[in-house]
Enzyme design. Structure first.
Site, PDB file in Angstrom:
ATOM      1  N   HIS A  60      -3.070   7.009   7.072  1.00 25.67           N
ATOM      2  CA  HIS A  60      -2.006   7.849   6.491  1.00 25.67           C
ATOM      3  C   HIS A  60      -2.580   9.161   5.980  1.00 25.67           C
ATOM      4  O   HIS A  60      -2.033  10.230   6.218  1.00 25.67           O
ATOM      5  CB  HIS A  60      -1.395   7.148   5.262  1.00 25.67           C
ATOM      6  CG  HIS A  60      -0.131   6.404   5.555  1.00 25.67           C
ATOM      7  ND1 HIS A  60       0.954   6.971   6.156  1.00 25.67           N
ATOM      8  CD2 HIS A  60       0.220   5.119   5.298  1.00 25.67           C
ATOM      9  CE1 HIS A  60       1.921   6.071   6.265  1.00 25.67           C
ATOM     10  NE2 HIS A  60       1.499   4.934   5.756  1.00 25.67           N
TER      11      HIS A  60
ATOM     12  N   HIS B  40      -4.875   1.110   7.306  1.00 29.31           N
ATOM     13  CA  HIS B  40      -3.527   1.680   7.399  1.00 29.31           C
ATOM     14  C   HIS B  40      -3.403   2.885   6.460  1.00 29.31           C
ATOM     15  O   HIS B  40      -2.900   3.942   6.846  1.00 29.31           O
ATOM     16  CB  HIS B  40      -2.500   0.592   7.041  1.00 29.31           C
ATOM     17  CG  HIS B  40      -1.060   1.006   7.112  1.00 29.31           C
ATOM     18  ND1 HIS B  40      -0.187   0.515   8.051  1.00 29.31           N
ATOM     19  CD2 HIS B  40      -0.327   1.868   6.355  1.00 29.31           C
ATOM     20  CE1 HIS B  40       1.017   1.055   7.870  1.00 29.31           C
ATOM     21  NE2 HIS B  40       0.957   1.882   6.832  1.00 29.31           N
ATOM     22  N   GLU B  41      -3.907   2.725   5.225  1.00 31.05           N
ATOM     23  CA  GLU B  41      -3.752   3.803   4.232  1.00 31.05           C
ATOM     24  C   GLU B  41      -4.695   4.978   4.507  1.00 31.05           C
ATOM     25  O   GLU B  41      -4.293   6.132   4.349  1.00 31.05           O
ATOM     26  CB  GLU B  41      -3.959   3.263   2.815  1.00 31.05           C
ATOM     27  CG  GLU B  41      -2.979   2.152   2.391  1.00 31.05           C
ATOM     28  CD  GLU B  41      -1.511   2.497   2.610  1.00 31.05           C
ATOM     29  OE1 GLU B  41      -1.132   3.674   2.473  1.00 31.05           O
ATOM     30  OE2 GLU B  41      -0.738   1.567   2.926  1.00 31.05           O
TER      31      GLU B  41
ATOM     32  N   CYS C 298       5.709  -0.144   7.708  1.00 26.29           N
ATOM     33  CA  CYS C 298       5.339   1.004   6.890  1.00 26.29           C
ATOM     34  C   CYS C 298       6.557   1.479   6.119  1.00 26.29           C
ATOM     35  O   CYS C 298       7.644   1.578   6.680  1.00 26.29           O
ATOM     36  CB  CYS C 298       4.821   2.119   7.793  1.00 26.29           C
ATOM     37  SG  CYS C 298       4.312   3.591   6.891  1.00 26.29           S
ATOM     38  N   LEU C 299       6.354   1.760   4.831  1.00 27.44           N
ATOM     39  CA  LEU C 299       7.473   2.202   3.997  1.00 27.44           C
ATOM     40  C   LEU C 299       8.059   3.527   4.497  1.00 27.44           C
ATOM     41  O   LEU C 299       9.207   3.838   4.215  1.00 27.44           O
ATOM     42  CB  LEU C 299       7.016   2.335   2.539  1.00 27.44           C
ATOM     43  CG  LEU C 299       6.552   1.030   1.868  1.00 27.44           C
ATOM     44  CD1 LEU C 299       5.999   1.310   0.482  1.00 27.44           C
ATOM     45  CD2 LEU C 299       7.686   0.017   1.811  1.00 27.44           C
TER      46      LEU C 299
ATOM     47  N   GLY D 247       0.841  -1.182   0.000  1.00 27.02           N
ATOM     48  CA  GLY D 247       0.000   0.000   0.000  1.00 27.02           C
ATOM     49  C   GLY D 247       0.881   1.237   0.000  1.00 27.02           C
ATOM     50  O   GLY D 247       2.010   1.194   0.513  1.00 27.02           O
TER      51      GLY D 247
ATOM     52  N   GLN E 124       2.932   9.901   1.171  1.00 26.54           N
ATOM     53  CA  GLN E 124       4.205   9.213   1.393  1.00 26.54           C
ATOM     54  C   GLN E 124       5.220   9.507   0.298  1.00 26.54           C
ATOM     55  O   GLN E 124       6.399   9.189   0.451  1.00 26.54           O
ATOM     56  CB  GLN E 124       3.993   7.694   1.475  1.00 26.54           C
ATOM     57  CG  GLN E 124       3.278   7.260   2.749  1.00 26.54           C
ATOM     58  CD  GLN E 124       3.190   5.745   2.813  1.00 26.54           C
ATOM     59  OE1 GLN E 124       2.276   5.154   2.270  1.00 26.54           O
ATOM     60  NE2 GLN E 124       4.162   5.119   3.455  1.00 26.54           N
TER      61      GLN E 124
HETATM   62 ZN   LIG Z   1       2.344   3.080   5.859  1.00 25.48          ZN
END
Ligand SMILES: [Zn+2]
Length: 166
Positions: A147, A143-144, A101-102, A52, A57
């Site tokens: 964000h 999660h997204e 998480c990236l 995701g 991000q």
């Molecule tokens: Zn993330």
């Protein structure tokens, strides 16, 4: 760093990641620009082995995310690009998944999330969509959408660790 993934270890990037994104205004983009945005985000997500990726991000103040998870019914993976997404309904048990998480490389944590959600949003054509998700996809959607509201998984867990559990 446009095109690259923003991380919380950089104070300026963290501040941006902690901010709610602006609503995606379909009138401000051509179909071609939207298609390019989606393919760029998909490329970056895949290159980072993510499942995701939210627009903020990569430094874009846009309320949209992409996700790609295994398709439990048909095999392979299913790709999503969702605009102005909102979790409309949460149900089922609370499941605890190990999340990473990236934007927070090298950190994982156990995060409780609803096992089933209904997500309402818009597709790339600005058409309203509603998607029912469960399991991994439901966790990714939560999660997204977090964000895009400036919230990170580390806010939802007390237990973070810096290596993947065996
Ligand atoms: Zn993330």
């Amino acid at each position: 760093m446009v095109n690259d993934i923003w991380v919380v270890s950089d104070k300026k990037e963290e501040k941006f990641l902690r901010r709610k994104t602006a609503d995606f205004d379909f009138k401000k983009f051509t179909k071609k620009e939207i298609a390019e945005l989606i393919s760029r985000m998909r490329r970056i997500m895949r290159a980072a082995n993510g499942i995701g990726l939210s627009a903020n991000q990569i430094g874009l103040d846009l309320n949209m995310f992409v996700a790609e998870v295994p398709d439990m019914d048909q095999g392979g993976t299913k790709f999503y690009a969702l605009f102005n997404p909102k979790i409309e309904k949460k149900s089922g048990e609370t499941g605890i998944f190990e999340e990473g998480c990236l934007s927070i490389p090298g950190t994982w944590g156990y995060v409780p999330r609803a096992e089933r959600v209904a997500l309402a949003g818009f597709d790339k054509n600005g058409k309203a969509v509603k998607i029912k998700a469960w399991g991994l996809l439901a966790h990714v959607f939560q999660h997204e959408t977090d964000h895009l509201q400036g919230k990170l998984f580390i806010d939802r867990t007390k237990k973070v660790f810096t290596h993947e559990k065996e």
